[in-house]
Enzyme design. Structure first.
Site, short mmCIF file in Angstrom:
data_model
loop_
_atom_site.label_atom_id
_atom_site.label_comp_id
_atom_site.label_asym_id
_atom_site.label_seq_id
_atom_site.Cartn_x
_atom_site.Cartn_y
_atom_site.Cartn_z
N ARG A 148 44.05 43.19 37.67
CA ARG A 148 44.75 43.21 38.95
C ARG A 148 46.22 42.91 38.65
NH1 ARG A 148 40.04 40.14 39.67
NH2 ARG A 148 38.55 41.07 41.14
N LYS A 191 39.81 36.32 40.75
CA LYS A 191 39.49 35.85 42.09
C LYS A 191 38.45 34.74 42.03
CE LYS A 191 40.51 39.94 44.89
NZ LYS A 191 39.96 40.93 45.85
N HIS A 221 47.31 49.32 41.75
CA HIS A 221 45.88 48.96 41.78
C HIS A 221 45.00 50.15 41.45
CE1 HIS A 221 42.75 46.08 42.70
NE2 HIS A 221 42.12 47.00 43.41
N ARG A 246 43.77 50.25 37.96
CA ARG A 246 42.56 49.45 37.70
C ARG A 246 41.32 50.29 38.01
NH1 ARG A 246 40.02 44.19 37.89
NH2 ARG A 246 38.64 43.96 39.68
N HIS A 285 34.07 41.58 38.70
CA HIS A 285 33.38 41.70 39.98
C HIS A 285 32.24 40.70 40.05
CE1 HIS A 285 34.69 46.17 40.64
NE2 HIS A 285 35.59 45.32 41.05
N TYR A 331 31.95 52.97 41.50
CA TYR A 331 32.58 53.88 40.53
C TYR A 331 31.62 54.96 40.07
CZ TYR A 331 36.36 50.53 40.52
OH TYR A 331 37.39 49.71 40.93
#
Length: 321
Positions: free
Chosen positions: A171, A196, A264, A267, A290, A299
């Protein structure tokens, strides 16, 4: 520190105001959410309380919140929908209110069942929009911006940042949080980033990314102490994400790319291109950081859609039909 409510303007009673401040502190100190996320949640809950002030005829107390019925929550969602809010924004607002309610329950202040009893608005699931590999490489190439009136070191800096996004799946906040001491220069084939939720993950760094970072460091005119930021702005301070976003916007226009070609999106491209070349989904999940595999599985749909488009465009039977 999380933002505090204005004592005279906050649309709720004193006991709710105190609980709100405690909730914000928990979001930032315990859950370690970003300032941007905390601010967004805080704003959404204030909007909810503002609605209740008009809906109930006065500032809501904790007892008022505990007495809410599902119809009150639906009235709030309907009012927000009438203001033109999208389903995604409505869902985020409801999620913020539920987070506040959970905090009230955990701290034995109030039990609010109405928020959980109302279904979240349905939103269409949008797929990530990756950039094609040739275009992604062009965004990373300093020569793409050769005609811009900018110092060579600035062009090299932006190329290094974008190389980390595409080459490591970072990110933009993760790339800009790296310190000089953590710089992945030649010989340093691994970095650790804080993602995150305060989760750390280690990532391999390919030689092309190492070379881009080394090129930037060789050109950067500012002293970069080991504990200071790796990437700096024109005056030597920490680099703002907006600067990188603006650089990509300029290149996007020059390359004829759509508005979805953002930092982004690099990514997304990292994940999609790995998957299309046989990358393992679980490994890609770990690389991206994730929490849920279902997020990474999006994806597979992107790659599947790309294959279907190629089939429709080039297969003789598809074109004949």
């Amino acid at each position: 520190m999380p933002e505090q409510p204005e004592p005279l303007l906050f649309p709720a009673a004193e006991d709710v105001r105190e609980a709100y401040a405690d909730w914000l502190l928990g979001l930032s100190a315990e859950r370690r959410l970003s300032r941007h996320t905390v601010d967004a949640y805080a704003r959404d809950v204030r909007i909810f309380l503002q609605f209740l002030q008009g809906h109930l005829g006065g500032p809501a107390t904790l007892a008022d919140l505990a007495a809410l019925a599902p119809r009150d929550v639906r009235a709030f969602l309907a009012a927000r929908r009438a203001e033109g809010l999208s389903s995604r924004s409505l869902m985020r607002g409801l999620a913020a209110a539920r987070s506040f309610a959970r905090r009230l329950t955990r701290t034995d202040r109030a039990q609010i069942s109405a928020l959980a009893a109302v279904r979240s608005p349905k939103i269409p699931r949008s797929l990530p929009k990756p950039i094609a590999a040739p275009a992604a490489r062009a965004l990373l190439d300093v020569e793409t911006r050769a005609g811009e009136e900018r110092d060579d070191w600035v062009l090299a800096r932006d190329a290094a940042v974008l190389s980390l996004l595409y080459g490591c799946g970072l990110r933009i906040s993760e790339a800009l949080s790296l310190t000089r001491g953590e710089a992945p220069v030649p010989g340093v084939g691994r970095i650790e980033v804080l993602g995150k939720g305060g989760k750390r993950r280690q990532l391999p760094v390919i030689a092309a990314v190492q070379a881009a970072v080394a090129d930037y460091l060789a050109r950067c005119p500012w002293p970069l102490p080991p504990e200071g930021p790796l990437f700096v702005g024109a005056k030597g301070g920490p680099l703002s994400p907006r600067i990188v976003q603006a650089a990509v916007a300029r290149m996007r226009g020059a390359l004829g790319l759509p508005d979805s070609a953002t930092p982004h999106a690099l990514r997304h491209s990292f994940a999609t291109h790995l998957l299309s070349r046989g990358g393992d989904l679980r490994t890609i999940q770990e690389l991206l950081g994730h929490a849920s595999l279902s997020t990474t599985q999006l994806y597979t749909e992107v790659d599947g859609a790309r294959l279907m488009a190629i089939h429709a465009a080039y297969h003789p039977r598809a074109r004949a039909g």
